[in-house]
Design an enzyme around this catalytic site. Structure first.
Site, short mmCIF file in Angstrom:
data_model
loop_
_atom_site.label_atom_id
_atom_site.label_comp_id
_atom_site.label_asym_id
_atom_site.label_seq_id
_atom_site.Cartn_x
_atom_site.Cartn_y
_atom_site.Cartn_z
N GLY A 1 -8.12 -42.14 80.80
CA GLY A 1 -7.06 -42.02 79.80
C GLY A 1 -6.11 -40.90 80.16
O GLY A 1 -6.02 -40.48 81.32
N ASP B 1 -16.57 -40.21 95.28
CA ASP B 1 -15.18 -40.69 95.31
C ASP B 1 -14.26 -39.60 95.84
O ASP B 1 -13.21 -39.31 95.24
CB ASP B 1 -14.77 -41.12 93.88
CG ASP B 1 -13.48 -41.93 93.88
OD1 ASP B 1 -13.03 -42.34 94.96
OD2 ASP B 1 -12.92 -42.13 92.78
P1 ADP Z 1 -9.28 -39.67 85.78
O1 ADP Z 1 -10.45 -38.86 86.21
O2 ADP Z 1 -9.29 -40.03 84.32
O3 ADP Z 1 -9.04 -40.84 86.67
P2 ADP Z 1 -7.49 -37.89 87.10
O4 ADP Z 1 -8.50 -36.85 87.44
O5 ADP Z 1 -7.09 -38.81 88.20
O6 ADP Z 1 -8.02 -38.73 85.88
O7 ADP Z 1 -6.26 -37.18 86.48
C1 ADP Z 1 -5.03 -37.83 86.32
C2 ADP Z 1 -3.92 -36.83 86.57
O8 ADP Z 1 -3.98 -35.76 85.62
C3 ADP Z 1 -4.02 -36.14 87.93
O9 ADP Z 1 -3.37 -36.90 88.91
C4 ADP Z 1 -3.33 -34.81 87.66
O10 ADP Z 1 -1.96 -34.93 87.80
C5 ADP Z 1 -3.67 -34.52 86.22
N1 ADP Z 1 -4.86 -33.64 86.15
C6 ADP Z 1 -6.14 -34.02 86.14
N2 ADP Z 1 -6.95 -32.95 86.07
C7 ADP Z 1 -6.16 -31.86 86.05
C8 ADP Z 1 -6.41 -30.46 86.01
N3 ADP Z 1 -7.65 -29.97 85.99
N4 ADP Z 1 -5.37 -29.62 86.01
C9 ADP Z 1 -4.10 -30.10 86.03
N5 ADP Z 1 -3.81 -31.41 86.08
C10 ADP Z 1 -4.81 -32.30 86.09
#
Ligand code: ADP
Length: 616
Positions: free
Chosen positions: A371, A480
């Site tokens: 999400g 992953d």
């Molecule tokens: P999910 O685990 O739900 O697939 P993601 O980890 O891919 O989500 O996070 C989606 C986006 O949110 C990332 O590409 C990044 O831009 C932002 N994001 C995620 N975690 C962080 C964080 N710890 N700090 C800043 N931005 C983050």
């Protein structure tokens, strides 16, 4: 002429310990005796049997039961020996009749062989014969061998009671598996819920070493087992230490499931009560639904019981029994209700729970599999808040693991700070992470394309290899690893994120290796074929990660489908060297992409080699 089958059946075989240092273990095998050979194979449900050994009958020199009073650490307690070539094979039958049948048949089939005159009636153990104390394994026997004498002559050897002797040694620390565990690394041991294991090493906080009843030893997550003792059951999901009668009733009534139960401390010190919810009509016209309380009583022989007839040496055993049998209770104990579950519903008893009042939410910074990701503030700290949308995550499983994930702490890992429930109506759960100002690495690489120095590219690989070496040391598999799952801090440090999270994704397209979202292009052959994840499959992904860094954010195999990638991997082809990658870095990538996991270097080595390149 085809050989005729004489006998077949499952028995346990002890490893032959051909080398003194090889581990001693016991394996269940399916044995077949025919007129030519004694064969044994491994049979696993749903798998083709694999032949593990075949001894031509002509090579057998002695077959005899083993007379010994040493405790037998496997579940079959009736040993016999087959001496062939220069090896002793010890086989354990499930009962004496079975053993006699096999010894008789084998003796019959080998009676015209070149047999020994004397044999050893006891085991070869710890470098000596238990019967005659000779220290040479091939020393001639101390008892006359009778190739025809298969009916027992004289009294049978003393057979230990069919129980797990080693497990019940009072000096041993014994643990009970709280849930199943499927090994994630080569040195892990599978756990089966409710089974007992001997605890052999607790020096590592997260990974304990245990031994199962077959003698196998391996690592298991310490949170998956609980020490078995009469009163130490803090870790059991049904135990709630600080809950009084009223609170227990409230929680169980709220759960309102037939058989929902918990064990709690009674007001009387050292006494425990089982509280259970039921809707069943009571004999005296009690109103439904209600919670009944049963005190756990102790006999003067220190056995525990709830209903008089059923006595147990420990409370966990008593509970386990009543989970399957009502046996005097209003209902069997069907659903353990623990503080973890309570916490999930909004109570605030666990240290990793963040109260919604402490959290303020800001603007959206991205969106992912679970999400939206928002910027937030928690206790004067900038945090990234992953808002888990309903149905996207297997929440209870994640919460069970959250404790392990929070204990992983390293400057090259994006730290999980805590979890918060009921933040907004449509988001049952959100996860709080360390905030990474420069976002995800794959976007960062693309933004900076053409402007990245060799030093910074190597630095990114070093950062990630450091984080991964920490996970490897802690026996935690990422599953992953890719540039999209690494984040960049304000001062351009790269950290590993989302470790282990794929296990909680509820989307087949992402989790099945045939799914359209499965990261095939980052996956090793054994993951694609058998979903066999390990730190070495992470190493493969790390090779692809390095490729992404040195190609400045290009997608690997950009114009090819997953199917085409699998085909080219099968043909032995690999990603080509990115233009900016120096040859030593490319050689490291290629080592990560070795077909066999054992040929790939561990992260500890990769880290070391990358560090030595940065010194150049
Ligand atoms: P999910 O685990 O739900 O697939 P993601 O980890 O891919 O989500 O996070 C989606 C986006 O949110 C990332 O590409 C990044 O831009 C932002 N994001 C995620 N975690 C962080 C964080 N710890 N700090 C800043 N931005 C983050």
């Amino acid at each position: 002429m085809f050989p005729r089958v004489i006998l077949k059946g499952t028995m346990i075989k002890k490893s032959q310990q051909k080398r003194r240092t090889s581990p001693c273990n016991y394996k269940e095998r399916f044995f077949v005796l025919d007129t030519q050979d004694l064969k044994y194979s491994e049979r696993r449900p749903g798998k083709k049997p694999t032949l593990k050994g075949c001894i031509a009958l002509s090579r057998i020199k002695c077959v005899e039961i083993v007379c010994s009073d040493v405790p037998i650490p496997c579940s079959y307690k009736y040993p016999f020996q087959v001496f062939h070539d220069n090896h002793y094979l010890y086989i354990f039958a499930p009962d004496n009749d079975c053993r006699q049948r096999w010894v008789k048949a084998l003796k019959e089939e080998t009676k015209f062989n070149n047999l020994v005159v004397k044999y050893h009636p006891n085991f070869w153990m710890d470098g000596r014969w238990k019967c005659c104390h000779q220290t040479e394994k091939l020393a001639s026997g101390c008892n006359e061998y009778d190739p025809m004498g298969y009916a027992s002559k004289g009294p049978l050897p003393q057979i230990p009671e069919p129980q797990e002797v080693d497990i019940h040694d009072p000096g041993q620390r014994v643990v009970v598996a709280l849930r199943d565990y499927t090994p994630t690394g080569d040195n892990d041991l599978p756990l089966h819920k409710d089974q007992e294991y001997i605890l052999t090493d607790t020096s590592h906080a997260e990974w304990w070493t245990v031994q199962d009843n077959m003698g196998y030893v391996g690592f298991v997550p310490s949170t998956y087992v609980a020490e078995k003792s009469a009163t130490n059951f803090d870790k059991f999901e049904w135990y709630n230490k600080d809950i009084c009668r009223g609170e227990a009733e409230e929680l169980l009534m709220r759960e309102a499931k037939e058989g929902a139960f918990m064990v709690r401390d009674s007001r009387q010190a050292g006494v425990y009560t089982v509280s259970v919810f039921t809707k069943a009509p009571g004999s005296n016209g009690e109103k439904n639904p209600r919670v009944k309380h049963y005190q756990i009583r102790e006999t003067n022989t220190e056995d525990f019981y709830l209903a008089e007839k059923y006595l147990f040496p420990t409370i966990p055993e008593l509970i386990r029994y009543h989970q399957h049998n009502a046996a005097g209770l209003i209902t069997r104990l069907r659903h353990p209700i623990s503080q973890d579950r309570v916490w999930l519903r909004g109570s605030s008893k666990k240290k990793w729970e963040v109260s919604p009042t402490e959290l303020s939410l800001g603007q959206e910074v991205g969106s992912g599999q679970f999400g939206l990701v928002l910027e937030g503030r928690w206790r004067d700290r900038k945090v990234a808040v992953k808002m888990v949308k309903a149905g996207a995550m297997s929440e209870e499983e994640f919460i069970e693991e959250a404790r392990v994930m929070m204990s992983l702490s390293h400057c090259k890992l994006v730290q999980l700070y805590g979890v918060c429930t009921q933040v907004t109506q449509d988001c049952p759960l959100c996860l709080l992470f360390e905030f990474m100002d420069n976002g995800c690495l794959s976007d960062f690489l693309r933004d900076k394309r053409g402007r990245l120095s060799q030093v910074s590219m190597l630095g990114m690989c070093l950062d990630v290899s450091e984080g991964m070496a920490y996970l490897e040391r802690n026996k935690f598999i990422h599953r992953d690893l890719a540039a999209r799952n690494c984040l960049v801090s304000k001062n351009n440090e790269v950290k590993v994120s989302d470790f282990g999270m794929t296990r909680y994704v509820l989307d087949d397209q992402y989790t099945s290796s045939h799914g359209s979202k499965f990261p095939v292009k980052w996956s090793s052959p054994e993951v694609i074929k058998y979903s066999r994840f390990s730190s070495k499959s992470d190493v493969w992904s790390f090779g692809v990660f390095m490729w992404e860094v040195y190609s400045e954010g290009h997608l690997p195999y950009e114009h090819r489908s997953n199917g085409q990638v699998v085909e080219s991997l099968n043909a032995g082809l690999r990603l080509l060297k990115p233009r900016s990658a120096p040859e030593p870095v490319h050689l490291l990538m290629e080592r990560c992409w070795k077909e066999k996991p054992e040929d790939r270097p561990p992260f500890a080595v990769l880290l070391h080699e990358l560090a030595s390149l940065s010194d150049l």
